[in-house]
Write a protein that holds these residues in place. Structure first.
Motif, PDB file in Angstrom:
ATOM      1  N   GLU A  66      -5.688 -12.812   5.737  1.00 36.86           N
ATOM      2  CA  GLU A  66      -4.636 -13.738   6.159  1.00 36.86           C
ATOM      3  C   GLU A  66      -4.044 -14.504   4.978  1.00 36.86           C
ATOM      4  O   GLU A  66      -2.825 -14.669   4.887  1.00 36.86           O
ATOM      5  N   GLY A  67      -4.893 -14.939   4.058  1.00 42.31           N
ATOM      6  CA  GLY A  67      -4.396 -15.690   2.914  1.00 42.31           C
ATOM      7  C   GLY A  67      -3.463 -14.865   2.051  1.00 42.31           C
ATOM      8  O   GLY A  67      -2.414 -15.347   1.604  1.00 42.31           O
ATOM      9  N   HIS A 144      12.172  -5.905  -2.356  1.00 44.83           N
ATOM     10  CA  HIS A 144      11.300  -7.057  -2.566  1.00 44.83           C
ATOM     11  C   HIS A 144       9.925  -6.843  -1.942  1.00 44.83           C
ATOM     12  O   HIS A 144       8.904  -7.201  -2.527  1.00 44.83           O
ATOM     13  N   VAL A 145       9.894  -6.252  -0.750  1.00 47.23           N
ATOM     14  CA  VAL A 145       8.610  -5.970  -0.108  1.00 47.23           C
ATOM     15  C   VAL A 145       7.868  -4.881  -0.872  1.00 47.23           C
ATOM     16  O   VAL A 145       6.642  -4.948  -1.046  1.00 47.23           O
ATOM     17  N   GLY A 146       8.599  -3.885  -1.349  1.00 45.57           N
ATOM     18  CA  GLY A 146       7.973  -2.803  -2.104  1.00 45.57           C
ATOM     19  C   GLY A 146       7.666  -3.171  -3.537  1.00 45.57           C
ATOM     20  O   GLY A 146       6.934  -2.455  -4.226  1.00 45.57           O
ATOM     21  N   GLY A 147       8.220  -4.290  -4.018  1.00 50.19           N
ATOM     22  CA  GLY A 147       8.008  -4.715  -5.393  1.00 50.19           C
ATOM     23  C   GLY A 147       6.873  -5.716  -5.521  1.00 50.19           C
ATOM     24  O   GLY A 147       5.904  -5.684  -4.760  1.00 50.19           O
ATOM     25  N   LYS A 148       7.037  -6.645  -6.448  1.00 49.72           N
ATOM     26  CA  LYS A 148       5.952  -7.568  -6.777  1.00 49.72           C
ATOM     27  C   LYS A 148       6.106  -8.948  -6.148  1.00 49.72           C
ATOM     28  O   LYS A 148       5.259  -9.817  -6.352  1.00 49.72           O
ATOM     29  N   THR A 149       7.175  -9.160  -5.395  1.00 47.36           N
ATOM     30  CA  THR A 149       7.409 -10.490  -4.826  1.00 47.36           C
ATOM     31  C   THR A 149       6.219 -10.961  -3.995  1.00 47.36           C
ATOM     32  O   THR A 149       5.813 -10.303  -3.043  1.00 47.36           O
ATOM     33  N   GLY A 150       5.645 -12.092  -4.388  1.00 46.33           N
ATOM     34  CA  GLY A 150       4.536 -12.669  -3.649  1.00 46.33           C
ATOM     35  C   GLY A 150       3.178 -12.074  -3.945  1.00 46.33           C
ATOM     36  O   GLY A 150       2.171 -12.523  -3.397  1.00 46.33           O
ATOM     37  N   LYS A 151       3.100 -11.067  -4.830  1.00 44.33           N
ATOM     38  CA  LYS A 151       1.807 -10.439  -5.114  1.00 44.33           C
ATOM     39  C   LYS A 151       1.014 -11.225  -6.152  1.00 44.33           C
ATOM     40  O   LYS A 151      -0.205 -11.280  -6.095  1.00 44.33           O
TER      41      LYS A 151
END
Length: 222
Positions: A66-67, A144-151
């Motif tokens: 979840e985190g 953005h989902v497939g990239g590094k955003t938020g990783k």
């Protein structure tokens, strides 16, 4: 009614001609125009729809806890990411702003671009339904989902952990300056750790300025 260029833009955006043109016009209209209706109600709705679409997508796409999922969700639905998507699709020329807002750089404001992007998602949901809107969001956010955003770990969290690991006091943030009108405000924030140093950053929101300041601190002292 919608200008021809804007009608074509919205048709390409949703994959079909805009139904209820006055509603889509409302989604593009900033309060500085003095119009009876502006984008705020649709922005409120679009924000929730965007969150639902991205949350469902991440749930199906990733196995994180979840985190981890929340970290990515927060980054992907942030005003910064919404503004980036808005720039990628060339939204700015189609927004309706009052003269003062235009003169103050409103067409390139993260706040306005992000808000209007969410309002368009709201308009799509009202007129085209959830499935069409989900497809639109998935197409626009795919990179953005497939990239590094938020990783990567959030800069503020990374800085706090760095301070703890180096037996330093927790970071302290302070507002150095707020400038510009409300619709194009700029915030300069400084972050400091006693005995180490300080870094500053400027952004269109306090939260983003703090994030950038933390990142600048880590780059300089971390």
């Amino acid at each position: 009614m919608l200008a021809r260029e804007t009608h074509e833009f919205l048709t390409a955006l949703a994959g079909r001609p805009p139904v209820d043109e006055p509603l889509w016009l409302e989604a593009l209209t900033h309060g500085s125009t003095g119009a009876a209706r502006d984008y705020q109600r649709l922005e409120f709705l679009g924000d929730r729809v965007l969150g639902m679409v991205i949350a469902e997508w991440l749930y199906k796409l990733e196995d994180g806890n979840e985190g981890r999922l929340s970290q990515r969700l927060n980054a992907l639905v942030s005003r910064t990411t919404c503004a980036r998507v808005a720039r990628e699709i060339g939204l700015a020329p189609h927004m309706l702003l009052g003269k003062q807002a235009r003169d103050d750089g409103g067409q390139d404001s993260d706040n306005i671009l992000g808000d209007v992007m969410e309002a368009l998602i709201g308009a799509s949901f009202v007129t085209h339904g959830f499935d069409v809107t989900r497809d639109m969001v998935r197409r626009l956010w795919a990179g953005h989902v497939g990239g590094k955003t938020g990783k990567a770990k959030h800069p503020k969290s990374a800085l706090q952990e760095w301070a703890a690991g180096n037996r330093r006091k927790m970071p302290e943030y302070r507002l150095v300056e707020r400038s510009g009108p409300d619709h194009a405000a700029r915030f300069t924030v400084a972050v400091s750790i006693n005995g180490v140093g300080e870094a500053e950053a400027t952004a269109s929101s306090m939260r983003e300025a703090e994030t950038q300041a933390a990142a600048a601190f880590m780059e300089r002292f971390g």
